[in-house]
Structures are given as structure tokens and as C-alpha cells.
Motif scaffolding. Structure first.
Motif, mmCIF file in Angstrom:
data_model
loop_
_atom_site.group_PDB
_atom_site.id
_atom_site.type_symbol
_atom_site.label_atom_id
_atom_site.label_comp_id
_atom_site.label_asym_id
_atom_site.label_seq_id
_atom_site.Cartn_x
_atom_site.Cartn_y
_atom_site.Cartn_z
ATOM 1 N N LYS A 1 35.984 32.684 116.538
ATOM 2 C CA LYS A 1 36.089 33.020 117.960
ATOM 3 C C LYS A 1 35.692 31.887 118.890
ATOM 4 O O LYS A 1 35.949 31.955 120.091
ATOM 5 C CB LYS A 1 35.254 34.272 118.267
ATOM 6 C CG LYS A 1 35.828 35.543 117.679
ATOM 7 C CD LYS A 1 35.103 36.777 118.163
ATOM 8 C CE LYS A 1 35.750 38.046 117.626
ATOM 9 N NZ LYS A 1 35.082 39.276 118.110
ATOM 10 N N GLY B 1 42.099 32.294 121.238
ATOM 11 C CA GLY B 1 42.622 32.872 122.472
ATOM 12 C C GLY B 1 44.133 32.882 122.564
ATOM 13 O O GLY B 1 44.695 33.452 123.506
ATOM 14 N N ILE C 1 39.717 43.752 128.522
ATOM 15 C CA ILE C 1 38.739 43.510 127.469
ATOM 16 C C ILE C 1 38.008 42.198 127.715
ATOM 17 O O ILE C 1 36.792 42.108 127.561
ATOM 18 C CB ILE C 1 39.421 43.461 126.090
ATOM 19 C CG1 ILE C 1 40.155 44.764 125.805
ATOM 20 C CG2 ILE C 1 38.409 43.165 124.983
ATOM 21 C CD1 ILE C 1 41.049 44.696 124.574
ATOM 22 N N GLN C 2 38.766 41.196 128.136
ATOM 23 C CA GLN C 2 38.199 39.858 128.236
ATOM 24 C C GLN C 2 39.105 38.980 129.086
ATOM 25 O O GLN C 2 40.321 39.150 129.111
ATOM 26 C CB GLN C 2 38.086 39.242 126.815
ATOM 27 C CG GLN C 2 37.555 37.831 126.759
ATOM 28 C CD GLN C 2 37.714 37.209 125.375
ATOM 29 O OE1 GLN C 2 38.476 37.709 124.546
ATOM 30 N NE2 GLN C 2 37.013 36.126 125.110
ATOM 31 N N GLU C 3 38.498 38.029 129.789
ATOM 32 C CA GLU C 3 39.229 36.899 130.346
ATOM 33 C C GLU C 3 38.818 35.672 129.538
ATOM 34 O O GLU C 3 37.651 35.522 129.172
ATOM 35 C CB GLU C 3 38.924 36.706 131.826
ATOM 36 C CG GLU C 3 39.520 37.785 132.704
ATOM 37 C CD GLU C 3 39.386 37.452 134.176
ATOM 38 O OE1 GLU C 3 40.143 36.577 134.674
ATOM 39 O OE2 GLU C 3 38.511 38.047 134.825
ATOM 40 N N TRP C 4 39.769 34.803 129.282
ATOM 41 C CA TRP C 4 39.539 33.698 128.343
ATOM 42 C C TRP C 4 40.154 32.423 128.892
ATOM 43 O O TRP C 4 41.235 32.436 129.497
ATOM 44 C CB TRP C 4 40.161 34.055 126.996
ATOM 45 C CG TRP C 4 39.983 33.043 125.910
ATOM 46 C CD1 TRP C 4 38.969 32.968 124.993
ATOM 47 C CD2 TRP C 4 40.855 31.937 125.620
ATOM 48 N NE1 TRP C 4 39.161 31.900 124.146
ATOM 49 C CE2 TRP C 4 40.309 31.239 124.510
ATOM 50 C CE3 TRP C 4 42.039 31.465 126.198
ATOM 51 C CZ2 TRP C 4 40.910 30.113 123.966
ATOM 52 C CZ3 TRP C 4 42.641 30.335 125.659
ATOM 53 C CH2 TRP C 4 42.077 29.677 124.549
ATOM 54 N N TYR D 1 45.272 44.107 121.052
ATOM 55 C CA TYR D 1 45.235 43.969 122.504
ATOM 56 C C TYR D 1 46.527 43.304 122.958
ATOM 57 O O TYR D 1 47.336 42.851 122.151
ATOM 58 C CB TYR D 1 44.023 43.142 122.946
ATOM 59 C CG TYR D 1 43.886 41.846 122.190
ATOM 60 C CD1 TYR D 1 44.703 40.753 122.487
ATOM 61 C CD2 TYR D 1 42.967 41.708 121.165
ATOM 62 C CE1 TYR D 1 44.607 39.570 121.788
ATOM 63 C CE2 TYR D 1 42.863 40.524 120.453
ATOM 64 C CZ TYR D 1 43.685 39.455 120.778
ATOM 65 O OH TYR D 1 43.585 38.289 120.068
ATOM 66 N N LYS E 1 42.899 39.452 128.099
ATOM 67 C CA LYS E 1 43.125 40.305 126.940
ATOM 68 C C LYS E 1 42.881 41.734 127.414
ATOM 69 O O LYS E 1 41.793 42.044 127.925
ATOM 70 C CB LYS E 1 42.166 39.964 125.797
ATOM 71 C CG LYS E 1 42.207 38.505 125.359
ATOM 72 C CD LYS E 1 43.512 38.149 124.678
ATOM 73 C CE LYS E 1 43.470 36.717 124.150
ATOM 74 N NZ LYS E 1 44.724 36.342 123.471
ATOM 75 N N THR F 1 48.021 40.232 125.435
ATOM 76 C CA THR F 1 47.670 39.007 126.148
ATOM 77 C C THR F 1 48.523 38.885 127.401
ATOM 78 O O THR F 1 49.753 38.978 127.332
ATOM 79 C CB THR F 1 47.881 37.773 125.257
ATOM 80 O OG1 THR F 1 47.075 37.890 124.083
ATOM 81 C CG2 THR F 1 47.499 36.495 125.996
ATOM 82 N N ARG G 1 42.737 36.483 115.807
ATOM 83 C CA ARG G 1 41.475 37.170 115.536
ATOM 84 C C ARG G 1 41.519 37.894 114.196
ATOM 85 O O ARG G 1 40.485 38.326 113.687
ATOM 86 C CB ARG G 1 41.138 38.125 116.684
ATOM 87 C CG ARG G 1 40.830 37.351 117.953
ATOM 88 C CD ARG G 1 40.264 38.152 119.072
ATOM 89 N NE ARG G 1 40.070 37.278 120.225
ATOM 90 C CZ ARG G 1 39.542 37.672 121.372
ATOM 91 N NH1 ARG G 1 39.143 38.923 121.515
ATOM 92 N NH2 ARG G 1 39.402 36.824 122.373
#
Length: 336
Positions: free
Chosen positions: A39, A45, A270-273, A229, A205, A231, A144
Motif C-alpha cells: 500500500k 493507487g 473510501i479514500q483520496e489518493w 471499489y 476510491k 476509481t 490491492r
């Protein structure tokens, strides 16, 4: 037995390491050295869709197409195996749309490889309200799942993993017969290669299980559903070294993706990357005997500079790198 080291544990490094084990099971031991894993790597990502941009280049058009053929075959074999879900590889279909230029919707590098690539029907164009479009089926690889899958393969075959930050490849001289340099952006310092440039990418995500098809709008907007998820992207900021989430990029990405697929307004974030795509005008896959001021020498096979296409092209460039390792070890080539 020969000793081979792979530096870098992103998707290119891990793919190279596992293919080396396949090609040299009784000839070489393989060690993986990196300071970032799973990760923490840029690969984590990536959306992972098999869709080469025309700026993806090897040393020749022939080499580039061979990398792509080898890569697609590698992922296709996994996608039809019992390991597909574990590895995070699956077929996926969707659209690329444009109202600017019809050439944006075509891809001469991809079209010969995939089972379906066709122009959108008038009904489809009316549905999406775009002037031009194509529909195609390709493959996607969710890192992932894929990175742990490769890591397990490598470890189960007796591969050795060392967590270490290298200041110079000279630190490996005298310890390994051949070193594979798969350090991505790190090659800028390790090889003094100033042609390696970061292209900053920022994505969301999100959890949106109702999204089944990928969607591209020109080259600025994309929606790619994976296993766990979706993207949403993105940015392509050349020579940008920022790794901070930019709120203005976030707003622009969200607005573009929701405009393309309105139901995404209800998606759970869920997430910003943010990550750097390690771009080089020509992906470097070549062998070199490095000589240092200390008088030491080191046999090196380079495999870096994939830009935003590291996941997609890693099998093809890694097969090429393995063949170069075999040449440097002076052992017969094994078929990969």
C-alpha cells in the motif's frame, strides 16, 4: 547458484522477481530489496485497466507491441484461471466518449489485442449525449489484490525480502551477480537519470457497486470499477512533485465524474489518493555494467520509466528484463 537481486517492490519489481523465479528455478536465488511495499507503493493507487496510451513507448514500435502482447497474454491467462479473484484480474467492458475529436476514442495499440472494440451505436451516443464513442472489452488488475498475490508467490518459492533504503546501487556491488533496477521514480537518483519525471495523479476510491462498466471522457475523466471499489480520476500534472491532496483537484474530479455518471453523487468515498507516475520518454529495459569511482562494477538490468502504465505493461517489460538477466548470467533462455 547465481544470486540475483530485484530493487523495488512495486508492480514492476514484483512481477520481475516472480518471473525470474519461473525462468531460473535451479539456476539463481532471487532477493527483493525495497523501502516501500504494497500500500505504500505507487502501484497501489492505480486503476489498473489495460489501456495503453500512445505515449507509452519502448525502444521501437516492434518492442512496444511485443511488450503489450506479452502483458495482455499474461493477464488473460490469470483472468481465466482459478486464481483470478485472488489475483485481482478480471475482464471489463466500457466506453470512451468524446465530443472533441473522434481519434480520442480509437486506440491502435489496444484494438488488435482485445476481443471486442467497436464504434458506439447512434443509440449509445444519444444515451450519453456525446458526438463520438467506442465500446470495448479489456482487462483490469486491482493492485490491492495483485501485489499481495505476487508477494505470496515470491515468498512461497523461497524468495528473500529485505526492507532497505539504498543510497546507491554501488551498495549491492560484490553481493549479487546481477541486479534488476525496478525503482520507478527512484531511478532518477540511483541512476542519475534526469529524464525520469513525475506525473502527479490524484484519484478517489469510492464504494459504488452498481457501476459495472468503465467510462472515459477524453483523457481527463475516468471511472473504473474494480473488485472492491471504483476509481474516479483524475489528473495528469507533468513535473509536479506535490503528494498532498489538492481540494481544487478533488472538486474538479468529482464534478466531472458525477456529470458523466450522475448516480455517483451517492457513492461513499473510501479514500483520496495521490501518487507520482514515473514517466520516462522511452521506458528503459536494457542491460548495463555500471562502473563506480571505487573501482567496483555491477551488472544491472534496468526496468523502469513506465509512467502511468506500470501495472498494464509490467509483465511484458519484465519478460524482456528476464531475458537480459539470462544473457548476463550466460544461461539458456527459459520460455516464459
Amino acid at each position: 547458484m547465481a544470486s540475483v537481486c530485484v530493487v523495488g517492490a512495486g508492480v514492476v519489481g514484483l512481477t520481475t522477481a516472480t518471473l525470474l523465479q519461473e525462468a531460473l528455478p535451479d539456476t539463481a536465488s532471487v532477493t527483493l530489496i525495497a523501502d516501500k511495499f504494497k500500500k505504500d507503493t505507487t502501484s497501489d493507487g492505480a486503476a489498473g485497466i489495460f489501456r495503453p496510451g500512445l505515449q507509452f513507448q519502448g525502444s521501437s514500435a516492434q518492442v512496444t507491441r511485443q511488450w503489450l502482447r506479452d502483458s495482455y497474454g499474461y493477464f488473460h491467462d490469470i483472468s481465466t484461471s482459478e486464481e483470478a479473484s485472488t489475483a485481482g484480474v478480471k475482464p471489463i467492458s466500457g466506453f470512451i466518449l468524446s465530443s472533441k475529436n473522434p481519434s480520442i476514442t480509437r486506440n491502435p495499440l489496444l484494438e488488435p489485442l482485445v476481443p471486442e472494440y467497436r464504434m458506439c451505436t447512434d443509440q449509445e451516443l444519444q444515451l450519453f449525449d456525446y458526438k463520438y464513442g467506442c465500446y470495448f472489452t479489456t482487462l483490469m488488475t486491482e493492485c490491492r489484490r495483485f501485489l499481495p498475490y505476487l508477494t505470496d508467490q515470491f515468498s512461497s518459492r523461497g524468495g528473500r525480502v529485505i526492507e532497505r533504503h539504498l543510497e546507491s546501487l554501488e551498495q549491492l556491488a560484490g553481493h549479487f551477480d546481477v541486479v534488476c533496477n525496478c525503482t520507478g521514480y527512484g531511478a532518477r537518483d540511483l541512476c542519475a537519470d534526469l529524464s525520469v519525471t513525475p506525473i502527479r495523479g490524484q484519484v478517489f476510491k469510492v464504494r459504488a457497486p452498481w457501476i459495472k462498466n468503465f467510462m472515459y471522457e477524453d483523457y481527463d475523466t475516468y471511472i473504473v470499477p474494480g473488485f472492491d471499489y471504483v476509481t474516479l480520476g483524475g489528473t495528469r500534472q507533468f513535473d509536479s512533485h506535490s503528494l498532498e491532496i489538492d481540494k481544487y483537484d478533488s472538486m474538479a474530479i468529482w464534478d466531472r465524474c458525477v456529470r458523466l455518471v450522475p448516480s455517483l453523487k451517492d457513492a461513499e468515498v473510501i479514500q483520496e489518493w495521490v501518487g507520482w507516475r514515473p514517466y520516462r520518454p522511452v521506458v528503459r529495459v536494457e542491460k548495463e555494467v555500471m562502473a563506480f569511482d571505487s573501482g567496483k562494477t555491477l551488472k544491472v538490468v534496468h526496468n523502469y520509466g513506465h509512467g502511468g502504465y506500470g501495472v498494464m505493461a509490467s509483465p511484458g517489460t519484465s519478460m524482456h528484463a528476464v531475458r537480459l538477466v539470462q544473457e548476463m548470467l550466460d544461461v539458456p533462455r527459459a520460455k516464459l
